[in-house]
Scaffold this motif. Structure first.
Motif, mmCIF file in Angstrom:
data_model
loop_
_atom_site.group_PDB
_atom_site.id
_atom_site.type_symbol
_atom_site.label_atom_id
_atom_site.label_comp_id
_atom_site.label_asym_id
_atom_site.label_seq_id
_atom_site.Cartn_x
_atom_site.Cartn_y
_atom_site.Cartn_z
ATOM 1 N N UNK A 410 0.807 -1.223 0.000
ATOM 2 C CA UNK A 410 0.000 0.000 0.000
ATOM 3 C C UNK A 410 0.840 1.273 0.000
ATOM 4 N N UNK A 411 2.067 1.148 0.381
ATOM 5 C CA UNK A 411 2.923 2.328 0.416
ATOM 6 C C UNK A 411 4.095 2.149 -0.525
ATOM 7 N N UNK A 412 4.980 3.112 -0.505
ATOM 8 C CA UNK A 412 6.145 3.027 -1.353
ATOM 9 C C UNK A 412 7.280 2.442 -0.506
ATOM 10 N N UNK A 413 7.361 1.116 -0.469
ATOM 11 C CA UNK A 413 8.318 0.427 0.396
ATOM 12 C C UNK A 413 8.334 0.963 1.823
ATOM 13 N N UNK A 414 7.212 0.904 2.493
ATOM 14 C CA UNK A 414 7.154 1.438 3.856
ATOM 15 C C UNK A 414 8.019 0.617 4.814
ATOM 16 N N UNK A 415 8.302 1.212 5.946
ATOM 17 C CA UNK A 415 8.957 0.466 7.014
ATOM 18 C C UNK A 415 7.961 -0.525 7.590
ATOM 19 N N UNK A 416 8.474 -1.645 8.049
ATOM 20 C CA UNK A 416 7.597 -2.639 8.637
ATOM 21 C C UNK A 416 8.054 -2.950 10.059
ATOM 22 N N UNK A 417 7.104 -2.871 10.963
ATOM 23 C CA UNK A 417 7.398 -3.208 12.352
ATOM 24 C C UNK A 417 6.406 -4.269 12.797
ATOM 25 N N UNK A 418 6.906 -5.413 13.198
ATOM 26 C CA UNK A 418 6.022 -6.483 13.638
ATOM 27 C C UNK A 418 6.190 -6.681 15.136
ATOM 28 N N UNK A 419 5.073 -6.981 15.795
ATOM 29 C CA UNK A 419 5.129 -7.231 17.226
ATOM 30 C C UNK A 419 4.681 -8.660 17.478
ATOM 31 N N UNK A 420 5.366 -9.346 18.344
ATOM 32 C CA UNK A 420 4.925 -10.695 18.656
ATOM 33 C C UNK A 420 5.089 -10.985 20.128
ATOM 34 N N UNK A 421 4.055 -11.577 20.686
ATOM 35 C CA UNK A 421 4.109 -11.937 22.102
ATOM 36 C C UNK A 421 4.392 -13.419 22.260
ATOM 37 N N UNK A 422 4.659 -14.083 21.153
ATOM 38 C CA UNK A 422 4.987 -15.495 21.257
ATOM 39 C C UNK A 422 6.480 -15.601 21.428
ATOM 40 N N UNK A 423 6.921 -15.858 22.626
ATOM 41 C CA UNK A 423 8.363 -15.915 22.797
ATOM 42 C C UNK A 423 8.881 -17.192 22.156
ATOM 43 N N UNK A 424 9.678 -17.031 21.175
ATOM 44 C CA UNK A 424 10.244 -18.182 20.489
ATOM 45 C C UNK A 424 11.735 -18.169 20.772
ATOM 46 N N UNK A 425 12.264 -19.298 21.170
ATOM 47 C CA UNK A 425 13.695 -19.322 21.443
ATOM 48 C C UNK A 425 14.478 -18.805 20.238
ATOM 49 N N UNK A 426 15.577 -18.175 20.533
ATOM 50 C CA UNK A 426 16.343 -17.528 19.489
ATOM 51 C C UNK A 426 16.719 -18.465 18.360
ATOM 52 N N UNK A 427 17.065 -19.675 18.732
ATOM 53 C CA UNK A 427 17.464 -20.638 17.714
ATOM 54 C C UNK A 427 16.370 -20.803 16.677
ATOM 55 N N UNK A 428 15.130 -20.791 17.154
ATOM 56 C CA UNK A 428 14.017 -20.983 16.248
ATOM 57 C C UNK A 428 13.699 -19.718 15.475
ATOM 58 N N UNK A 429 13.713 -18.594 16.176
ATOM 59 C CA UNK A 429 13.294 -17.378 15.498
ATOM 60 C C UNK A 429 14.251 -17.056 14.362
ATOM 61 N N UNK A 430 15.492 -17.474 14.515
ATOM 62 C CA UNK A 430 16.439 -17.231 13.433
ATOM 63 C C UNK A 430 16.006 -17.901 12.145
ATOM 64 N N UNK A 431 15.390 -19.053 12.278
ATOM 65 C CA UNK A 431 14.982 -19.711 11.047
ATOM 66 C C UNK A 431 13.595 -19.272 10.610
ATOM 67 N N UNK A 432 12.757 -18.933 11.571
ATOM 68 C CA UNK A 432 11.401 -18.582 11.190
ATOM 69 C C UNK A 432 11.296 -17.149 10.693
ATOM 70 N N UNK A 433 11.936 -16.268 11.417
ATOM 71 C CA UNK A 433 11.886 -14.866 11.022
ATOM 72 C C UNK A 433 13.250 -14.428 10.503
ATOM 73 N N UNK A 434 13.922 -15.356 9.860
ATOM 74 C CA UNK A 434 15.296 -15.098 9.442
ATOM 75 C C UNK A 434 15.457 -13.874 8.575
ATOM 76 N N UNK A 435 14.391 -13.498 7.879
ATOM 77 C CA UNK A 435 14.534 -12.351 6.996
ATOM 78 C C UNK A 435 14.247 -11.044 7.721
ATOM 79 N N UNK A 436 14.000 -11.123 9.025
ATOM 80 C CA UNK A 436 13.729 -9.902 9.766
ATOM 81 C C UNK A 436 14.813 -9.655 10.806
ATOM 82 N N UNK A 437 14.942 -8.385 11.186
ATOM 83 C CA UNK A 437 15.801 -8.074 12.317
ATOM 84 C C UNK A 437 14.955 -8.230 13.566
ATOM 85 N N UNK A 438 15.581 -8.675 14.621
ATOM 86 C CA UNK A 438 14.786 -8.981 15.813
ATOM 87 C C UNK A 438 15.280 -8.214 17.037
#
Ligand code: ADP
Ligand code: MG
Length: 692
Positions: A410-438
């Motif tokens: 909807x925008x011209x490459x807007x910034x994206x900020x995601x919030x999650x309350x599911x604490x996922x161990x780092x080892x996992x989040x690296x693979x699941x949200x690997x394309x995001x900074x955490x």
């Protein structure tokens, strides 16, 4: 990878000796593919040793026995007149004279069996030994071979996961055919180690060979992780380089007012998260950051600070929540703050219709509305933004990757900020949200009293209602979560409904409310709102796990969860986080079945003991494995062939580091050193377009 190897890995299994189209089809259902490669990635689960034993006497009941025996006599079975069926029995003796009975049930192949076991001759038989009243017995031996054919009985039989119409024998044949061919192919040096490890695993000689700690397994797991991390690193690099966003860096005037208006001080972790976000937004590339923080860690303020930063630059923010209720709740909190700062904040959900909706849309299009809170409705066609520069997604885990893309469109490459309350161990989040900074918010606001958690057997439920009744008299508000019966909403709803009826016997009907997923949205919201309202009638809210998402009722202090053993620990922790949001002492009661096992009890004990969501997530992961923890429905769950989330956690780090090093020095993976990475990406199906 040389062409011959590549072609062979891509070969259709039907061309392997002894397979053909019919079996290839069956195999493809089992393997999820019909190439040689698909077979190779499907590894045995355990090993059945079939070394030859000297005597029956030393063999243990229940174990596999492989032994040469002489056939002594036949006793043909059949159906008695009474209808009872007797097995065919073959009496044999080992070389020391100890007796072993072979038994065959059913009648169809009796003669065939007996022909294989001529009286007086020696045969090697192999199967599971049972020591019972009838003495040492093997029912339906797996192997019956002449002594000269002893090589036909594998000393160590690899047992594969199979499916209907696929026998262990077929699996072994296919494997032998594949590795025979493979040994004719000249495998280039960098790949040799990989294929050697693969061979050892397909020909294991003990269960240790298949354990996660085995060095061959580790080697393959590492390769798999490396392939995955390379793919992620490339995707991420492309995002950072290829897309032009813009630098957003406000003067802080709105944010100052926000901080001044808060009745509390931000925690250090909140400040650190805001700094991360501000840095990201200041960069010319679009932000893609995930803020992970336990329930109640105060992510909303952090998100609001980001939105105000954008607003200071006259850039719009869309703040999306997964449900109407949550959107309403955010709006109720954020709107007054925006009013006092002097910026326009609005809400847009599927409920907006007609003239009112039109007016909202016009205001968004003109840029007057600077922060829009809402649901998916924010991204419908009719919604046009003047300049959408920031997209915030609350409860990120509820949205898939595809949705993420639609939102930013909807925008011209807007910034994206995601919030999650599911604490996922780092080892996992690296693979699941690997394309995001955490960023992790690991700290909770001070002054929060930990929730007192206890477990209680179902049979004590009456006593519990009495205790709760007196708490309600004293002003408490109670969440009562009903069991998750099945995957089906219908059933969950039935359970909630009948509990609701049951509770009416013990409480004044007026104080009990009910919410579930099947309810009309309006009614559900009304029920929720009445419970949240300080002057509402509802004191006890019976609910299905729909309340798992971040409903905020700070005055609720008691959480009852039925059949707690059916929930994952992380889900329980989420639910529990619905209380303990105010300053009063809160309680959580985990009701469980009367016959809960010791390990089940231990699992719930983790919640009694700690309030740290990440620790709980780690424990959950240790106890159940990642698949269950995330749920199969969870988008982004990665099924690995060799990786064990529990045992290979150190490999995650190593593979990630190696992948980053390589992709930084050679982003196009063009050098000779990167060939192995490309090969592994092919092998593990992680190929991505590297150009562009
Ligand atoms: P979540 O991270 O679960 O989304 P919220 O943002 O809803 O948490 O915050 C939970 C509650 O804590 C809110 O009522 C919020 O106002 C309050 N809160 C947030 N930050 C702080 C803080 N630093 N100190 C005290 N209370 C805070
Ligand atoms: Mg929240």
């Amino acid at each position: 990878m040389n062409g011959a190897l590549h072609d062979f890995l891509n070969t259709d299994l039907q061309f392997i000796k002894g397979v053909g189209p019919v079996l290839a089809l069956r195999l493809s259902e089992l393997l999820g593919g019909r190439r040689v490669l698909d077979f190779l990635l499907h590894i045995p689960r355990y090993v059945r040793p079939r070394e030859i034993s000297e005597s029956i006497l030393t063999a243990k009941s229940g174990e596999i026995l492989t032994i040469p025996v002489q056939i002594i006599s036949h006793k043909r079975g059949g159906t008695f007149r009474s209808g009872r069926r007797a097995p065919t029995q073959v009496v044999t003796r080992d070389k020391l004279g100890a007796e072993l009975m072979l038994q065959f049930f059913g009648s169809s192949f009796l003669d065939a069996w007996l022909e294989k076991l001529p009286i007086g001759e020696w045969r090697i038989v192999s199967g599971r030994l049972e020591q019972g009243r009838g003495g040492a017995t093997i029912n339906h031996p797996d192997f019956i071979e002449k002594p000269e054919n002893r090589a036909k009985i594998p000393e160590f039989q690899a047992i594969y996961p199979t499916s209907e119409g696929v026998t262990q024998r077929l699996m072994a044949n296919v494997r032998d055919g594949i590795f025979a061919k493979l040994s004719d192919i000249n495998i280039d040096a960098p790949n040799r180690e990989f294929f050697d490890a693969l061979r050892s695993i397909h020909y294991p000689t003990s269960n240790d060979d298949l354990a996660p700690a085995n060095k061959n397994i580790m080697r393959l797991a590492y390769a798999e992780l490396f392939a995955h991390q390379i793919a992620i690193a490339c995707t991420r690099q492309r995002r950072k380089r290829g897309i032009a966003g813009r630098s957003v860096s406000g003067d802080g005037r709105h944010r100052e007012k926000l901080y001044a208006s808060l009745p509390f001080k931000l925690t250090a972790a909140q400040n650190a998260a805001i700094t991360d976000i501000e840095n990201d937004m200041a960069r010319p590339e679009p932000m893609m950051r995930l803020i992970q923080g336990d329930v109640g860690s105060g992510k909303t303020i952090v998100a609001l600070a980001a939105a105000l930063n954008a607003a200071e630059c006259k850039i719009q923010t869309a703040f999306m929540a997964p449900t109407d209720t949550l959107a309403q709740q955010h709006f109720a909190k954020i709107k007054p703050i925006c009013d006092s700062i002097g910026i326009v904040c609005d809400i847009l959900t599927g409920r907006d219709k007609g003239a009112a909706q039109k007016e909202k849309l016009t205001s968004i299009r003109s840029g007057r509305t600077q922060i829009v809170i809402g649901t998916h409705a924010l991204f419908q066609e009719a919604v046009q933004y003047k300049d959408l520069g920031l997209v915030i997604i609350d409860e990120q885990h509820r949205f898939g990757v595809a949705q993420r893309a639609a939102l930013t469109g909807k925008g011209d490459n807007p910034d994206l900020l995601a919030l999650s309350a599911t604490p996922i161990p780092r080892t996992l989040s690296m693979t699941i949200y690997g394309d995001m900074d955490i960023t992790i918010i690991a700290e909770k606001p001070v002054g929060r009293m930990p929730i007192r958690t206890s477990t209680l057997a179902n049979e004590r439920i009456r006593a519990l209602t009495a205790r709760i009744a007196s708490q309600i008299d004293a002003g408490a508000k109670v969440f009562w979560v009903c069991p998750l019966v099945t995957e089906s909403e219908d059933m969950d709803f039935a359970a909630a409904e009948s509990r609701y009826e049951w509770l009416k016997k013990y409480f004044d009907a007026g104080v009990i409310g009910l919410v579930h997923g099947q309810m009309d949205k309006k009614m559900r919201d009304a029920a929720m709102a009445d419970f949240a309202d300080a002057n509402g009638k509802t004191k006890l809210l019976v609910a299905t796990s729909v309340i798992e998402v971040g409903i905020d009722v700070p005055s609720a202090t008691i959480m009852v969860i039925e059949n707690a053993e059916k929930f994952g620990l992380s889900a329980l922790h989420q639910l529990r986080g619905r209380v303990g949001r105010g300053s009063a002492q809160s309680f959580c009661v985990l009701l469980h079945g009367d016959n809960l096992t010791e390990s089940g009890m231990k699992r719930l004990g983790v919640l009694v003991e700690t309030d740290d969501g990440f620790l709980i997530a780690e424990q959950d992961l240790m106890m159940r494995g990642a698949g269950e923890m995330l749920g199969t429905k969870q988008s982004g769950w990665i099924p690995y062939h060799f990786v064990d989330y529990r045992e290979h956690r150190d490999l995650f780090k190593l593979a990630t580091r190696a992948a980053l090093e390589l992709t930084e020095s050679d982003p196009a993976l063009a050098t000779a050193a990167a060939t192995i990475a490309r090969d592994l990406m092919f092998i593990f199906d992680r190929e991505i377009k590297l150009e562009g």
